[in-house]
Enzyme design. Structure first.
Site, PDB file in Angstrom:
ATOM      1  N   ASP A 123       9.351  87.708  34.872  1.00  0.00           N
ATOM      2  CA  ASP A 123       9.261  88.448  36.131  1.00  0.00           C
ATOM      3  C   ASP A 123       8.096  87.885  36.926  1.00  0.00           C
ATOM      4  OD1 ASP A 123      11.400  90.167  35.627  1.00  0.00           O
ATOM      5  OD2 ASP A 123      10.131  91.697  34.720  1.00  0.00           O
ATOM      6  N   ASP A 141      17.041  90.674  38.746  1.00  0.00           N
ATOM      7  CA  ASP A 141      16.874  92.122  38.880  1.00  0.00           C
ATOM      8  C   ASP A 141      17.294  92.586  40.274  1.00  0.00           C
ATOM      9  OD1 ASP A 141      15.755  92.102  36.317  1.00  0.00           O
ATOM     10  OD2 ASP A 141      13.702  92.065  37.080  1.00  0.00           O
TER      11      ASP A 141
END
Length: 171
Positions: A123, A141
């Site tokens: 991330d 995401d």
């Protein structure tokens, strides 16, 4: 059921491929250019910050001991397979649902590759205000969330049109 892939929602699979490659290329760039927890400030409220997510969205189950990696792998494979079957069964003209399904598939497969290769998801998109940070996320995401919103939106619109037509029958 549409007879050919051109007539079915599979015609939209290029979106999943595009999301997958954009996600993987961005994560490879982060891995090649950032140390863990290193940040690059881009705007007063936005950074690229490399973090490892061992869980799911918002680091759900991130400290569960490792078994969650396989659970989320099974979930990603299962949902991607199910959505692909649904794409095959529906018309290519269903723009919103086909786009939604392919966004979810591309995102799920992007995060799946991370889990299998690294044991975690990379991330790096970091929004914040003052010292409060929204949980870091990635392109996969984002695609999954946008796809989910489109699916919910379509469900509400479908329910409304069915209610309207049912009321029309009652009159």
């Amino acid at each position: 059921m549409p007879l050919t892939w051109k007539d079915s929602g599979l015609r939209w699979y290029w979106v999943a491929v595009l999301v997958f490659f954009a996600d993987q290329l961005s994560k490879q760039w982060v891995l090649a250019n950032f140390d863990l927890h290193e940040s690059l400030n881009l705007l007063p409220f936005f950074n690229f910050t490399y973090v490892r997510n061992y869980g799911a969205a918002f680091s759900f189950l991130s400290d569960a001991g490792g078994w969650q990696r396989w659970l989320f792998t099974i979930v990603a494979v299962g949902f991607s397979t199910l959505l692909t079957v649904w794409l095959r069964r529906q018309s290519a003209s269903l723009l919103k649902l086909n786009l939604a399904y392919t966004l979810v598939i591309g995102g799920a497969l992007g995060n799946l590759v991370d889990r299998l290769m690294h044991g975690f998801v990379v991330d790096f998109i970091d929004f914040f205000w003052a010292k409060s940070h929204y949980p870091a996320f990635n392109i996969a995401d984002s695609a999954i969330c946008i796809g989910a919103v489109l699916i919910i939106w379509d469900a509400f619109l479908s329910g409304k049109s069915e209610t309207d037509s049912a009321e029309g029958v009652k009159k």
